[in-house]
Design an enzyme around this catalytic site. Structure first.
Site, mmCIF file in Angstrom:
data_model
loop_
_atom_site.group_PDB
_atom_site.id
_atom_site.type_symbol
_atom_site.label_atom_id
_atom_site.label_comp_id
_atom_site.label_asym_id
_atom_site.label_seq_id
_atom_site.Cartn_x
_atom_site.Cartn_y
_atom_site.Cartn_z
ATOM 1 C CB THR A 92 -0.930 0.055 1.242
ATOM 2 O OG1 THR A 92 -0.182 -0.330 2.387
ATOM 3 C CG2 THR A 92 -2.139 -0.820 1.062
ATOM 4 C CB VAL B 10 13.617 4.412 0.009
ATOM 5 C CG1 VAL B 10 12.804 4.597 -1.276
ATOM 6 C CG2 VAL B 10 14.693 3.371 -0.184
ATOM 7 C CE1 TYR C 262 14.041 -1.804 9.349
ATOM 8 C CE2 TYR C 262 16.286 -1.158 8.800
ATOM 9 C CZ TYR C 262 14.978 -1.393 8.419
ATOM 10 O OH TYR C 262 14.615 -1.229 7.099
ATOM 11 C CB ILE D 118 9.880 -0.127 -1.214
ATOM 12 C CG1 ILE D 118 10.898 0.951 -0.804
ATOM 13 C CG2 ILE D 118 10.543 -1.168 -2.116
ATOM 14 C CD1 ILE D 118 12.003 0.453 0.134
HETATM 15 N N1 NAP Z 1 12.364 3.607 3.501
HETATM 16 C C1 NAP Z 1 13.634 3.257 3.716
HETATM 17 O O1 NAP Z 1 14.526 4.130 3.890
HETATM 18 C C2 NAP Z 1 14.021 1.795 3.699
HETATM 19 C C3 NAP Z 1 15.377 1.497 3.559
HETATM 20 C C4 NAP Z 1 15.773 0.164 3.525
HETATM 21 C C5 NAP Z 1 14.832 -0.835 3.632
HETATM 22 N N2 NAP Z 1 13.517 -0.534 3.792
HETATM 23 C C6 NAP Z 1 12.572 -1.651 3.912
HETATM 24 O O2 NAP Z 1 11.653 -1.563 2.848
HETATM 25 C C7 NAP Z 1 10.434 -2.208 3.203
HETATM 26 C C8 NAP Z 1 9.260 -1.291 2.856
HETATM 27 O O3 NAP Z 1 9.364 -0.117 3.643
HETATM 28 P P1 NAP Z 1 8.874 1.318 3.126
HETATM 29 O O4 NAP Z 1 10.010 2.237 3.314
HETATM 30 O O5 NAP Z 1 8.219 1.214 1.813
HETATM 31 O O6 NAP Z 1 7.817 1.637 4.296
HETATM 32 P P2 NAP Z 1 6.329 2.228 4.276
HETATM 33 O O7 NAP Z 1 6.184 3.290 3.265
HETATM 34 O O8 NAP Z 1 6.040 2.549 5.703
HETATM 35 O O9 NAP Z 1 5.445 0.964 3.837
HETATM 36 C C9 NAP Z 1 5.361 -0.176 4.645
HETATM 37 C C10 NAP Z 1 4.336 -1.147 4.079
HETATM 38 O O10 NAP Z 1 4.322 -2.338 4.895
HETATM 39 C C11 NAP Z 1 2.987 -2.599 5.306
HETATM 40 N N3 NAP Z 1 3.041 -3.245 6.621
HETATM 41 C C12 NAP Z 1 3.641 -2.777 7.739
HETATM 42 N N4 NAP Z 1 3.426 -3.628 8.761
HETATM 43 C C13 NAP Z 1 2.696 -4.661 8.268
HETATM 44 C C14 NAP Z 1 2.143 -5.832 8.842
HETATM 45 N N5 NAP Z 1 2.264 -6.114 10.158
HETATM 46 N N6 NAP Z 1 1.446 -6.681 8.051
HETATM 47 C C15 NAP Z 1 1.274 -6.395 6.734
HETATM 48 N N7 NAP Z 1 1.766 -5.294 6.130
HETATM 49 C C16 NAP Z 1 2.459 -4.436 6.906
HETATM 50 C C17 NAP Z 1 2.278 -1.246 5.297
HETATM 51 O O11 NAP Z 1 0.891 -1.332 5.044
HETATM 52 P P3 NAP Z 1 -0.268 -1.359 6.183
HETATM 53 O O12 NAP Z 1 0.089 -0.325 7.212
HETATM 54 O O13 NAP Z 1 -1.542 -1.113 5.449
HETATM 55 O O14 NAP Z 1 -0.228 -2.757 6.731
HETATM 56 C C18 NAP Z 1 2.944 -0.602 4.060
HETATM 57 O O15 NAP Z 1 2.278 -1.024 2.887
HETATM 58 C C19 NAP Z 1 10.544 -2.540 4.698
HETATM 59 O O16 NAP Z 1 10.858 -3.902 4.844
HETATM 60 C C20 NAP Z 1 11.702 -1.669 5.166
HETATM 61 O O17 NAP Z 1 12.350 -2.235 6.284
HETATM 62 C C21 NAP Z 1 13.084 0.771 3.831
#
Ligand code: NAP
Length: 257
Positions: free
Chosen positions: A10, A181, A148, A13
């Site tokens: 949703t 990101v 983390y 990434i």
């Molecule tokens: N942003 C960064 O700088 C960064 C860097 C390196 C790695 N990452 C990794 O990239 C991945 C995506 O992160 P993002 O940055 O895109 O974060 P984001 O924008 O906060 O999106 C997180 C997504 O995960 C879902 N989610 C969270 N908890 C959940 C649960 N218990 N069950 C099912 N869905 C869940 C959320 O949807 P709902 O709330 O609707 O469930 C949302 O769709 C993560 O694994 C993060 O650790 C992020």
């Protein structure tokens, strides 16, 4: 037509993976907790790209949520060709400031769900002799960066090991290791971002393009973007103590509780 299942579809990434894969003509299974947001996204991607987008509401921090997604991945009549284990979050606070319940929830989503969903998907892929899994880790996997980073190290090690065990089966596994990101991640975790230099931020859509190219090339670990490739080169030679001092501070400024 092939089908991709994306967790955490949703926002951030995961939503970028959904946009890119839909544009390439893949049908989608979109997984997250917010059903209304999933439905809106499915409708938009269907209308824009003419693909089928299923909605699967599941909380991957619960056994019931993981089981629901395992069941979908195990449905041999509607096979999933690409699994993107992307759902994840950061906790607000350093070690001992975060409750044990929240630490364990992170391990459930980042490690147990990734293990179980990968196993559920790969079983069928192996039988069909083709398929792919992208497990979203982080460059935090390679530096001292709290629980983390530790959970993301597990994702990298697990993915590399499984990829090796499945070599020659036609199934590809890749750990995706992004740097910072621009997504909802930091705001959701209550992290301030003003001490992260502008040049360190990546764009989610560009990141996904690189990730899918790396999967196509058969990489088992992908660190997209030349800036982070160079940084990870430095990480390999930097003294561990110095590294810990810098990396445990950057982007870990927590707002008031
Ligand atoms: N942003 C960064 O700088 C960064 C860097 C390196 C790695 N990452 C990794 O990239 C991945 C995506 O992160 P993002 O940055 O895109 O974060 P984001 O924008 O906060 O999106 C997180 C997504 O995960 C879902 N989610 C969270 N908890 C959940 C649960 N218990 N069950 C099912 N869905 C869940 C959320 O949807 P709902 O709330 O609707 O469930 C949302 O769709 C993560 O694994 C993060 O650790 C992020």
């Amino acid at each position: 037509m092939t089908t991709a299942l994306i967790t955490g579809a949703t926002a951030g990434i995961g939503a970028a993976f959904a946009r890119r894969l839909a544009a390439q003509g893949h049908n989608l299974v979109l997984v997250a907790r917010d059903t209304e947001r999933l439905r809106d996204q499915a409708t938009e991607l269907h209308d824009r790209h003419g693909i089928e987008a299923e909605v699967l509401s599941a909380d991957l921090s619960t056994d019931g949520g993981i089981e629901a997604v395992e069941k979908r991945l195990g449905d041999r009549r509607h096979p999933v060709d690409l699994l993107v284990n992307n759902a994840g979050f950061g906790n607000k606070g350093r070690f001992l400031e975060v409750s044990m319940a929240d630490e364990l929830t992170m391990l459930k989503v980042h490690c147990e769900a990734v293990l179980r969903l990968t196993a559920a998907a790969v079983a069928g892929m192996k039988e069909r002799g083709r398929g792919g899994v992208v497990n979203v880790a982080s460059v935090a996997a390679f530096v001292p960066r709290g629980t983390y980073g530790a959970s993301k190290s597990w994702v990298v090690q697990f993915t590399q090991g499984a990829a090796r065990d499945l070599a020659g089966s036609g199934v590809r596994l890749m750990a995706l290791c992004p740097g910072f990101v621009r997504t909802e991640f930091h705001e959701r975790a209550g992290m301030g971002t003003d001490n992260i230099p502008g040049w360190m931020w990546l764009d989610a859509d560009k990141l996904v393009v690189s990730a899918l190219e790396d999967l196509g090339r058969g990489k088992t670990v992908s660190v997209p973007d030349p800036r982070y490739k160079a940084l990870m080169g430095l990480v390999k030679i930097a003294p561990r103590g110095l590294l810990g001092g810098v990396t445990s501070r950057t982007g870990r400024k927590y707002g008031p509780r």
